[in-house]
Design an enzyme around this catalytic site. Sequence first.
Site: not given
Ligand code: PEP
Length: 271
Positions: A9, A11, A99, A101, A171, A177, A217, A238-239
Amino acid sequence: MRKPFIAGNWKMNKVVEQATSYADTLTELVKKEGIDHDKVDIAICAPYLFLSALKVIFLLRGIDVGAQNLHYEDEGAFTGEISAKMLHDIRVECCIIGHSERRKYNGETSEECAKKVKAAIMYDIRPILCVGETLEERESGNHLEVVKKMLLESLHNVTGAEMVKTVVAYEPLWAIGTGKTATTEQAQEMAAYIRSVIAEKYGKDVADRVIIQYGGSVKSSNIKELMEQEDIDGALVGGASLDPEEFIKIIKYDPDIVCKNVKMIPINRNK
Ligand code: PEP
């Protein structure tokens, strides 16, 4: 047998040149590392702006392209929105729905998510439905209840046949994040619970076929342990998906995912 599914993802990150150069690099890495597409599904969920370009680069390379949201109506006076019908038109394979966010910053409700899940499936787009609890909810011991409510509301009117095609991403908000991953026990406990809620609503046969991802994460150093859990079938990353070198390490979390005879044409997810 559930096929592992690792999705990135991005983002709201990258510009066109960075997106296409990432896609070229990831394509090369997937080929070079000999990723066996019969053993893992891979997707990059990117901003709308890059989807067409990514489709061209990833075509027949075993990497699916995903969006990060969609609108459940086909068309109409919804300024700024993109419909499932439009995503289908450019052959987008999957889409993140609900999501945290978007729930937080865009006020997206579970009721809307349920409509989005149905619209996605109608257009042959694999929904990745996100659910998860806040730190306060976990600390107060309500996390199972909260996730159950969110899940069932987001699956309103979704049939058993549609459920099988829906990916659920657990999640926990406190792990997104933050660099703070849920322990494997916490992640497995919730994934098993989600499967039991699906089983209650749709029956065990359906529940046993649903792909459940963990997200929060995820990185190359913790993916293996998470994927070893019985009810975790994949990850929403994500990251760590922003760097192709890190993302490929996550994709090949298990040496068994690498094969000698590289296959360029992926697809069958339902094995
Ligand atoms: C996400 O954006 O769905 C996510 C899990 O981010 P991260 O891996 O950065 O925690």
